[in-house]
Motif scaffolding. Structure first.
Motif, PDB file in Angstrom:
ATOM      1  N   ASP A   1      65.547  64.758  64.012  1.00 48.10           N
ATOM      2  CA  ASP A   1      65.396  64.014  62.775  1.00 48.10           C
ATOM      3  C   ASP A   1      64.413  62.874  63.022  1.00 48.10           C
ATOM      4  OD1 ASP A   1      65.702  63.011  60.251  1.00 48.10           O
ATOM      5  OD2 ASP A   1      67.672  62.104  60.630  1.00 48.10           O
ATOM      6  N   ALA A   2      63.336  62.823  62.276  1.00 44.93           N
ATOM      7  CA  ALA A   2      62.299  61.828  62.475  1.00 44.93           C
ATOM      8  C   ALA A   2      62.756  60.440  62.021  1.00 44.93           C
ATOM      9  CB  ALA A   2      61.034  62.226  61.740  1.00 44.93           C
ATOM     10  N   GLU A   3      63.748  60.366  61.163  1.00 43.72           N
ATOM     11  CA  GLU A   3      64.196  59.081  60.637  1.00 43.72           C
ATOM     12  C   GLU A   3      65.322  58.467  61.467  1.00 43.72           C
ATOM     13  OE1 GLU A   3      65.155  59.567  56.547  1.00 43.72           O
ATOM     14  OE2 GLU A   3      63.216  60.398  56.053  1.00 43.72           O
ATOM     15  N   GLU A   4      65.715  59.109  62.545  1.00 41.36           N
ATOM     16  CA  GLU A   4      66.805  58.606  63.379  1.00 41.36           C
ATOM     17  C   GLU A   4      66.293  57.437  64.233  1.00 41.36           C
ATOM     18  OE1 GLU A   4      70.242  60.543  66.140  1.00 41.36           O
ATOM     19  OE2 GLU A   4      68.240  61.396  66.272  1.00 41.36           O
ATOM     20  N   SER A   5      66.990  56.329  64.205  1.00 42.72           N
ATOM     21  CA  SER A   5      66.556  55.142  64.932  1.00 42.72           C
ATOM     22  C   SER A   5      67.142  55.140  66.345  1.00 42.72           C
ATOM     23  CB  SER A   5      66.983  53.879  64.186  1.00 42.72           C
ATOM     24  OG  SER A   5      68.375  53.760  64.235  1.00 42.72           O
ATOM     25  N   PHE A   6      66.656  54.213  67.130  1.00 42.76           N
ATOM     26  CA  PHE A   6      67.143  54.069  68.497  1.00 42.76           C
ATOM     27  C   PHE A   6      68.604  53.651  68.506  1.00 42.76           C
ATOM     28  CE2 PHE A   6      67.799  51.419  72.292  1.00 42.76           C
ATOM     29  CZ  PHE A   6      67.543  52.378  73.263  1.00 42.76           C
ATOM     30  N   TYR A   7      68.982  52.771  67.587  1.00 43.85           N
ATOM     31  CA  TYR A   7      70.374  52.322  67.505  1.00 43.85           C
ATOM     32  C   TYR A   7      71.309  53.492  67.159  1.00 43.85           C
ATOM     33  CZ  TYR A   7      74.572  49.947  65.993  1.00 43.85           C
ATOM     34  OH  TYR A   7      75.874  49.552  65.851  1.00 43.85           O
ATOM     35  N   GLU A   8      70.884  54.356  66.273  1.00 39.10           N
ATOM     36  CA  GLU A   8      71.710  55.515  65.924  1.00 39.10           C
ATOM     37  C   GLU A   8      71.878  56.451  67.113  1.00 39.10           C
ATOM     38  OE1 GLU A   8      69.611  57.070  62.611  1.00 39.10           O
ATOM     39  OE2 GLU A   8      70.593  55.734  61.172  1.00 39.10           O
ATOM     40  N   ARG A   9      70.815  56.614  67.878  1.00 37.75           N
ATOM     41  CA  ARG A   9      70.917  57.461  69.068  1.00 37.75           C
ATOM     42  C   ARG A   9      71.830  56.830  70.113  1.00 37.75           C
ATOM     43  NH1 ARG A   9      64.967  59.978  70.365  1.00 37.75           N
ATOM     44  NH2 ARG A   9      64.696  60.998  68.358  1.00 37.75           N
ATOM     45  N   LEU A  10      71.726  55.526  70.266  1.00 35.43           N
ATOM     46  CA  LEU A  10      72.567  54.823  71.220  1.00 35.43           C
ATOM     47  C   LEU A  10      74.031  54.841  70.791  1.00 35.43           C
ATOM     48  CD1 LEU A  10      72.328  53.249  73.852  1.00 35.43           C
ATOM     49  CD2 LEU A  10      72.153  51.165  72.503  1.00 35.43           C
ATOM     50  N   SER A  11      74.280  54.672  69.516  1.00 34.88           N
ATOM     51  CA  SER A  11      75.666  54.700  69.031  1.00 34.88           C
ATOM     52  C   SER A  11      76.265  56.103  69.140  1.00 34.88           C
ATOM     53  CB  SER A  11      75.740  54.196  67.589  1.00 34.88           C
ATOM     54  OG  SER A  11      75.021  55.048  66.739  1.00 34.88           O
ATOM     55  N   ALA A  12      75.445  57.126  69.124  1.00 33.65           N
ATOM     56  CA  ALA A  12      75.947  58.492  69.296  1.00 33.65           C
ATOM     57  C   ALA A  12      76.397  58.729  70.734  1.00 33.65           C
ATOM     58  CB  ALA A  12      74.874  59.509  68.908  1.00 33.65           C
ATOM     59  N   LEU A  13      75.881  57.955  71.668  1.00 33.45           N
ATOM     60  CA  LEU A  13      76.271  58.097  73.065  1.00 33.45           C
ATOM     61  C   LEU A  13      77.637  57.486  73.357  1.00 33.45           C
ATOM     62  CD1 LEU A  13      72.904  57.309  74.862  1.00 33.45           C
ATOM     63  CD2 LEU A  13      73.978  59.530  74.539  1.00 33.45           C
ATOM     64  N   VAL A  14      78.197  56.737  72.428  1.00 36.69           N
ATOM     65  CA  VAL A  14      79.496  56.087  72.631  1.00 36.69           C
ATOM     66  C   VAL A  14      80.578  57.131  72.905  1.00 36.69           C
ATOM     67  CG1 VAL A  14      81.272  54.719  71.478  1.00 36.69           C
ATOM     68  CG2 VAL A  14      78.896  54.052  71.313  1.00 36.69           C
TER      69      VAL A  14
END
Length: 156
Positions: free
Chosen positions: A41-54
């Motif tokens: 997804d091109a609109e996915e931010s770094f914070y969203e990716r980091l929060s998915a790692l939780v």
């Protein structure tokens, strides 16, 4: 010695895996890479990716990381406060005690220098007075006029 050989799977159940493409196994890595790039997804931010790692990190590990981070932050904050207080104490002490002391020492050295200059002037005047009154030059070293009994302070 190690022998490497390529094994091709003939089982159809494994080919239903989302990680396996329909192409041969030798080209599957390049095909899967190109298909994965288009799925992002091109609109996915770094914070969203980091929060998915939780979800990957276990809760006990998350808690220990969080507590260590909090302890480190509080230690740095209290350490900074202590260092700031020490710097404040040193600078105010230097201004309130050291600066007047330095100024008084400088004044004292000026007074001592003036006293030495006055003494030198008086000593020079005494030398001129001890010379013969008719001569402009000081008396000869062997004469009685040049022998002194010591330095006599003014007023005696």
């Amino acid at each position: 010695m190690v022998k490497v050989e390529i094994v091709e799977e003939k089982d159809q159940d494994a080919s239903n895996s989302p990680y396996m493409s329909q192409a041969s196994s030798r080209t599957s890595s390049s095909v899967s890479l190109s298909s994965n790039e288009s799925d992002l997804d091109a609109e996915e931010s770094f914070y969203e990716r980091l929060s998915a790692l939780v979800d990957i990190v276990p809760p006990t590990t998350r808690h220990s990381i969080s507590s260590r981070f909090s302890k480190t932050a509080s230690f740095l904050k209290s350490g900074g406060r202590v260092v700031g207080n020490i710097v404040w104490i040193v600078t105010t002490s230097a201004l309130l005690v050291g600066l007047p002391l330095a100024l008084s020492l400088e004044d004292e050295s000026k007074i001592v220098a003036q006293e030495k200059e006055q003494y030198a002037q008086q000593y020079g005047a005494q030398q001129v007075c001890m010379a013969s009154p008719t001569s402009m030059y000081p008396a000869q070293p062997g004469s009685n006029q040049t022998q002194q009994k010591g330095i006599v302070p003014p007023g005696f």
